[in-house]
Design a protein around this motif. Structure first.
Motif, PDB file in Angstrom:
ATOM      1  N   UNK A 285       0.836  -1.199   0.000  1.00  0.00           N
ATOM      2  CA  UNK A 285       0.000   0.000   0.000  1.00  0.00           C
ATOM      3  C   UNK A 285       0.875   1.254   0.000  1.00  0.00           C
ATOM      4  N   UNK A 286       1.947   1.245   0.768  1.00  0.00           N
ATOM      5  CA  UNK A 286       2.862   2.389   0.788  1.00  0.00           C
ATOM      6  C   UNK A 286       3.434   2.650  -0.603  1.00  0.00           C
ATOM      7  N   UNK A 287       3.832   1.568  -1.283  1.00  0.00           N
ATOM      8  CA  UNK A 287       4.387   1.708  -2.629  1.00  0.00           C
ATOM      9  C   UNK A 287       3.342   2.252  -3.595  1.00  0.00           C
ATOM     10  N   UNK A 288       2.117   1.739  -3.507  1.00  0.00           N
ATOM     11  CA  UNK A 288       1.049   2.201  -4.400  1.00  0.00           C
ATOM     12  C   UNK A 288       0.757   3.685  -4.186  1.00  0.00           C
ATOM     13  N   UNK A 289       0.665   4.082  -2.924  1.00  0.00           N
ATOM     14  CA  UNK A 289       0.348   5.478  -2.620  1.00  0.00           C
ATOM     15  C   UNK A 289       1.466   6.416  -3.060  1.00  0.00           C
ATOM     16  N   UNK A 290       2.692   5.930  -3.036  1.00  0.00           N
ATOM     17  CA  UNK A 290       3.846   6.758  -3.390  1.00  0.00           C
ATOM     18  C   UNK A 290       4.057   6.860  -4.895  1.00  0.00           C
ATOM     19  N   UNK A 291       3.848   5.764  -5.619  1.00  0.00           N
ATOM     20  CA  UNK A 291       4.253   5.701  -7.022  1.00  0.00           C
ATOM     21  C   UNK A 291       3.104   5.813  -8.027  1.00  0.00           C
ATOM     22  N   UNK A 292       1.902   5.479  -7.620  1.00  0.00           N
ATOM     23  CA  UNK A 292       0.792   5.452  -8.583  1.00  0.00           C
ATOM     24  C   UNK A 292       0.127   6.818  -8.701  1.00  0.00           C
ATOM     25  N   UNK A 293      -0.318   7.128  -9.915  1.00  0.00           N
ATOM     26  CA  UNK A 293      -1.124   8.336 -10.144  1.00  0.00           C
ATOM     27  C   UNK A 293      -2.576   7.983 -10.444  1.00  0.00           C
ATOM     28  N   UNK A 294      -2.907   6.695 -10.397  1.00  0.00           N
ATOM     29  CA  UNK A 294      -4.262   6.218 -10.663  1.00  0.00           C
ATOM     30  C   UNK A 294      -5.152   6.571  -9.468  1.00  0.00           C
ATOM     31  N   UNK A 295      -6.184   7.399  -9.664  1.00  0.00           N
ATOM     32  CA  UNK A 295      -7.023   7.802  -8.522  1.00  0.00           C
ATOM     33  C   UNK A 295      -7.754   6.644  -7.860  1.00  0.00           C
ATOM     34  N   UNK A 296      -8.032   5.585  -8.605  1.00  0.00           N
ATOM     35  CA  UNK A 296      -8.679   4.420  -7.999  1.00  0.00           C
ATOM     36  C   UNK A 296      -7.708   3.720  -7.049  1.00  0.00           C
ATOM     37  N   UNK A 297      -6.464   3.605  -7.448  1.00  0.00           N
ATOM     38  CA  UNK A 297      -5.446   3.004  -6.578  1.00  0.00           C
ATOM     39  C   UNK A 297      -5.243   3.865  -5.332  1.00  0.00           C
ATOM     40  N   UNK A 298      -5.198   5.177  -5.521  1.00  0.00           N
ATOM     41  CA  UNK A 298      -5.028   6.076  -4.384  1.00  0.00           C
ATOM     42  C   UNK A 298      -6.242   6.024  -3.461  1.00  0.00           C
ATOM     43  N   UNK A 299      -7.416   5.911  -4.030  1.00  0.00           N
ATOM     44  CA  UNK A 299      -8.623   5.795  -3.204  1.00  0.00           C
ATOM     45  C   UNK A 299      -8.563   4.535  -2.344  1.00  0.00           C
ATOM     46  N   UNK A 300      -8.194   3.404  -2.942  1.00  0.00           N
ATOM     47  CA  UNK A 300      -8.099   2.153  -2.193  1.00  0.00           C
ATOM     48  C   UNK A 300      -6.988   2.216  -1.149  1.00  0.00           C
TER      49      UNK A 300
END
Length: 492
Positions: A285-300
């Protein structure tokens, strides 16, 4: 999978698709009729069907269109969903999920626009799909063209442009020289699978069947393998079946190893690992929040952090909103975050948080009238009700008037909100019980439904404690019957 097994699987599916008498006994090839019409064709050819169309008119044209493989014939289950919600969600899918098939998603976008009587937008979506459909990669591109022109034909037909619809049918025929082998079947199945997944979680099992079929015919296709992993997660997210959870975890771990930048797969895996490998789940989750720009990924990611740190969750949501302020599900997550802050706050801080939540949510709803913000409105109603129950009821009544236009999930949420209103504001347990039952009857496994189930069990225990065993038994019987008829239940 051995070559012999693959050939056997191919032959089995040809047997299902080649249903016309003249094709029985032929192996390794499909006629253009079987390919285009999905095995439901009559013994006549597609060409003679079109000749008959000129003679018999619109009825024969409709019969031919019904036999095509495209979004208009796949029965995707959009009827119980808000088209506005689906289109807003699909915009994010198209922008941020490049591992998915863009032709499938744009075709779905065209279908949803047409269902909303937006024909110009529908045709533009198909033109964009044509741009994505790379002709250098057959049979993928050929399957994509079949879907695109099938959708074109349907849109022209629904517009009353029957000659244009017939022209599209002729183009479909030109795409499929006869005889044709079965190589298009897996790619058509994958297009259907991605489309089902983009609609809702309850389509996960149907999508799983699509990708399993595709993998039987092309077992080494990495895109199909990705689709299967996502379908398994989606199926679990709807049914919460332990065996599906295990299989989804195994498949997603393989995808994450091979696709390190697939952050959707990583955030799905993080959720599955939350109770069995907490540290790994947090790292993902830390990696996703740091590296992703996908708002669905950030929402999750924010929803993952919410019970742990509302401050961190709020930071993630705010960053996502800066990147994509039009994604309505982020506002729902924000409302949920405010609720967590309010519940956990010290008594002296509650009023300050309540004021900010009401002010922010009112501003969001006012600034985004085009977004589907039902869940945010329900949370706003609860916040306002803490001060003015009459105003809360007014908001609930406004939403009740639109209940037939709401998704099943939002209908559940509205019934839950009514139940809590009757229980806590009006102190009416019977009215609350009726609303909780209305929510629980809707056969979609969500947090709203689970909440209502817990509340009903608690009511039954209260009845039993007071000696009213008849009322308690009625609730238990209701819950058992509702669960027995829910899709995904082994007894269903």
């Amino acid at each position: 999978m051995t070559a012999a097994l693959t050939q056997r699987s191919r032959s089995q599916w040809e047997g299902k698709l080649c249903s016309s008498p003249r094709n029985q006994g032929k192996r390794g090839s499909l006629s253009e009729q079987d390919l285009l019409l999905g095995g439901r064709a009559k013994p006549s050819s597609l060409n003679s069907d079109m000749m008959a169309t000129a003679k018999l008119g619109n009825e024969q044209l409709k019969e031919t269109l019904d036999k095509l493989q495209c979004h208009f014939t796949w029965m995707l289950g959009v009827e119980s969903c808000s088209p506005q919600h689906l289109l807003q969600k699909l915009d994010v899918e198209i922008k941020h999920t490049d591992h998915q098939n863009q032709v499938a998603l744009l075709g779905l976008q065209a279908y949803l626009h047409q269902m909303s009587n937006q024909s110009d937008e529908a045709l533009q979506s198909l033109r964009t799909a044509e741009e994505y459909n790379d002709e250098k990669h057959p049979p993928t591109s050929t399957a994509g063209s079949l879907i695109i022109y099938g959708n074109y034909a349907w849109i022209h037909y629904l517009q009353g442009s029957y000659q244009e619809a017939e022209t599209c049918l002729r183009q479909l025929q030109q795409l499929c020289p006869s005889p044709w082998d079965a190589q298009l079947i897996p790619h058509i199945q994958a297009l259907k699978g991605w489309s089902l997944l983009a609609i809702r979680a309850r389509n996960g099992e149907r999508a799983r069947e699509c990708f399993n079929t595709a993998l039987m015919l092309e077992p080494d296709n990495s895109s199909f393998r990705t689709g299967l992993a996502v379908a398994l997660y989606s199926s679990w997210n709807f049914s919460w079946q332990p065996d599906i959870e295990r299989e989804a975890r195994i498949q997603l771990e393989k995808i994450v190893d091979k696709q390190p930048n697939n952050y959707r797969a990583k955030i799905y895996l993080a959720r599955l690992l939350e109770k069995v490998a907490g540290n790994k789940s947090i790292d993902l989750v830390k990696e996703c929040a740091q590296k992703s720009s996908d708002p669905e990924v950030l929402k999750l990611s924010a929803l993952f952090w919410m019970p742990r740190s509302t401050e961190r969750a709020l930071q993630i949501i705010q960053r996502a909103l800066q990147q994509d302020p039009g994604y309505h599900l982020l506002y729902q997550a924000l409302a949920k975050c405010y609720k967590q802050q309010w519940v956990k706050a010290k008594e002296e801080d509650k009023n300050k948080i309540l004021c900010k939540a009401i002010r922010d949510l009112q501003q969001i709803i006012q600034e985004h009238p085009d977004l589907d913000l039902t869940l945010a409105k329900l949370q706003l109603a609860e916040f306002i009700g803490a001060r003015d129950p009459a105003k809360e009821k007014e908001i609930l009544m406004e939403l009740q008037e639109k209940i037939n236009t709401l998704s099943l999930r939002c209908q559940q949420a509205l019934n839950l909100s009514w139940g809590k209103y009757f229980l806590y504001r009006e102190k009416s347990q019977e009215k609350a019980k009726a609303r909780f039952m209305e929510c629980y009857k809707i056969p979609v496994q969500t947090d709203h439904r689970r909440d209502c189930g817990r509340r009903l069990v608690k009511m039954a225990e209260i009845y039993k404690g007071k000696g009213n065993t008849k009322a308690a038994s009625a609730i238990y019987h209701f819950l058992q019957e509702a669960d027995r008829h829910r899709p995904g239940n082994p007894g269903h």
